[in-house]
Design a protein around this motif. Sequence first.
Motif, short mmCIF file in Angstrom:
data_model
loop_
_atom_site.label_atom_id
_atom_site.label_comp_id
_atom_site.label_asym_id
_atom_site.label_seq_id
_atom_site.Cartn_x
_atom_site.Cartn_y
_atom_site.Cartn_z
N SER A 7 -21.04 22.43 -108.36
CA SER A 7 -21.37 23.86 -108.40
C SER A 7 -20.87 24.46 -109.70
N GLY A 8 -21.33 25.66 -110.00
CA GLY A 8 -20.80 26.40 -111.14
C GLY A 8 -21.70 26.48 -112.35
N GLY A 9 -22.84 25.82 -112.32
CA GLY A 9 -23.72 25.88 -113.47
C GLY A 9 -24.36 27.25 -113.61
N GLY A 10 -25.14 27.41 -114.67
CA GLY A 10 -25.82 28.68 -114.87
C GLY A 10 -26.40 28.77 -116.26
N LEU A 11 -26.74 29.99 -116.63
CA LEU A 11 -27.33 30.27 -117.93
C LEU A 11 -26.34 31.05 -118.77
N THR A 12 -26.17 30.61 -120.01
CA THR A 12 -25.29 31.32 -120.91
C THR A 12 -25.83 31.22 -122.32
N GLN A 13 -25.28 31.99 -123.21
CA GLN A 13 -25.70 31.95 -124.60
C GLN A 13 -24.82 31.01 -125.41
N THR A 14 -25.28 30.65 -126.59
CA THR A 14 -24.47 29.83 -127.49
C THR A 14 -23.11 30.49 -127.70
N GLY A 15 -22.06 29.65 -127.58
CA GLY A 15 -20.70 30.16 -127.71
C GLY A 15 -20.07 30.58 -126.40
N GLY A 16 -20.85 30.60 -125.34
CA GLY A 16 -20.35 31.00 -124.04
C GLY A 16 -19.55 29.91 -123.34
N SER A 17 -19.08 30.22 -122.15
CA SER A 17 -18.28 29.28 -121.36
C SER A 17 -18.81 29.21 -119.94
N LEU A 18 -18.64 28.04 -119.35
CA LEU A 18 -18.95 27.84 -117.93
C LEU A 18 -17.91 26.91 -117.35
N SER A 19 -17.66 27.06 -116.06
CA SER A 19 -16.72 26.19 -115.37
C SER A 19 -17.42 25.53 -114.20
N LEU A 20 -17.42 24.22 -114.18
CA LEU A 20 -18.07 23.46 -113.11
C LEU A 20 -17.01 22.92 -112.14
N SER A 21 -17.43 22.78 -110.90
CA SER A 21 -16.57 22.19 -109.87
C SER A 21 -17.34 21.12 -109.12
N CYS A 22 -16.61 20.13 -108.63
CA CYS A 22 -17.22 19.09 -107.80
C CYS A 22 -16.28 18.80 -106.65
N SER A 76 -9.26 17.95 -103.43
CA SER A 76 -10.28 16.91 -103.61
C SER A 76 -11.41 17.42 -104.50
N THR A 77 -11.03 18.03 -105.59
CA THR A 77 -12.00 18.66 -106.48
C THR A 77 -11.71 18.31 -107.93
N VAL A 78 -12.78 18.06 -108.67
CA VAL A 78 -12.68 17.84 -110.10
C VAL A 78 -13.42 18.98 -110.80
N TYR A 79 -12.90 19.38 -111.94
CA TYR A 79 -13.43 20.53 -112.67
C TYR A 79 -13.84 20.12 -114.09
N LEU A 80 -14.74 20.90 -114.65
CA LEU A 80 -15.08 20.75 -116.07
C LEU A 80 -15.17 22.15 -116.66
N GLN A 81 -14.22 22.48 -117.51
CA GLN A 81 -14.25 23.75 -118.22
C GLN A 81 -14.97 23.51 -119.54
N MET A 82 -16.03 24.26 -119.77
CA MET A 82 -16.84 24.09 -120.96
C MET A 82 -16.81 25.36 -121.78
N ASN A 83 -16.32 25.23 -123.00
CA ASN A 83 -16.22 26.37 -123.92
C ASN A 83 -17.07 26.12 -125.15
N ASP A 84 -17.36 27.19 -125.87
CA ASP A 84 -18.14 27.10 -127.10
C ASP A 84 -19.42 26.30 -126.87
N LEU A 85 -20.14 26.65 -125.84
CA LEU A 85 -21.33 25.90 -125.46
C LEU A 85 -22.43 26.01 -126.50
#
Length: 122
Positions: A7-22, A76-85
Amino acid sequence: QVQLVESGGGLTQTGGSLSLSCAVSGTIFASHAMAWYRRAPGKQRELVAGITSGGKTTYAGSAKGRFTISRDNAKSTVYLQMNDLKPEDTGVYYCNIGREFGSAVVWNDDTWGQGTQVTVSA
């Protein structure tokens, strides 16, 4: 039976951030390595980041310095923090579970979640 729910995906602009969870169920999460993969449009699925049961992390070159993988064994969760997309980060992101053999990890090609879509606009 192992289940992976991203979960956690979405739409963002260049330079934005998103955080994913599993969220992982059906296995002893703490004893497994975990990873995030990406399937970009028209391309094969590729490993983006991995984390061992002991917390050692590894990243694809394109993710280094921008993405951070982490885990919470209590949840029981793994995360992915994504910056400067960037637009090239666009794709469906999946988590995966792996078995550790010493310093090596064998990823499970048979078990995948539904994935979560990440779209980065220019």
